[in-house]
Motif scaffolding. Sequence first.
Motif: not given
Length: 122
Positions: A76-79, A11-19, A34-42, A95-99
């Motif tokens: 929900x709390x994070x958002x 996902x980090x690579x995809x973010x860089x490529x998208x930009x 957002x990515x940090x939140x998901x990595x930590x929660x995972x 939208x990014x969070x939901x995806x």
Amino acid sequence: MSKTLILTAILVIVFFLAEAIGLGYLLHPQKWVILGFFAASAFLFSRIMELGFRENRKNFIQFYLTTVVLRLLLSIIFIGVELYRGLKQQELFVGNFFVLYLFYTIFEIWNLNSNLRRNSEK
């Protein structure tokens, strides 16, 4: 857990490529948070799942459902906190969070299914 780290690295690579290719407008400036939140929660919830699977396999379903509910509540709390802070481009953030939420959830279910299938064959 290593599979989740690989997913996050992809996902980090995809973010860089998208930009790099001009699609950065589809990503919120807080994408790294957002990515940090998901990595930590995972990481946290995979440890809880390993504990539940190792200690008592009969309670595995309860452990799994507990992690799903906790992830939803933390999301929900994070958002809520991020929106309360007066975030710009709120629709893009949600939208990014939901995806990413769906992406990590689908990956978790796929990974869990492959682990359970492998363990049931023994």
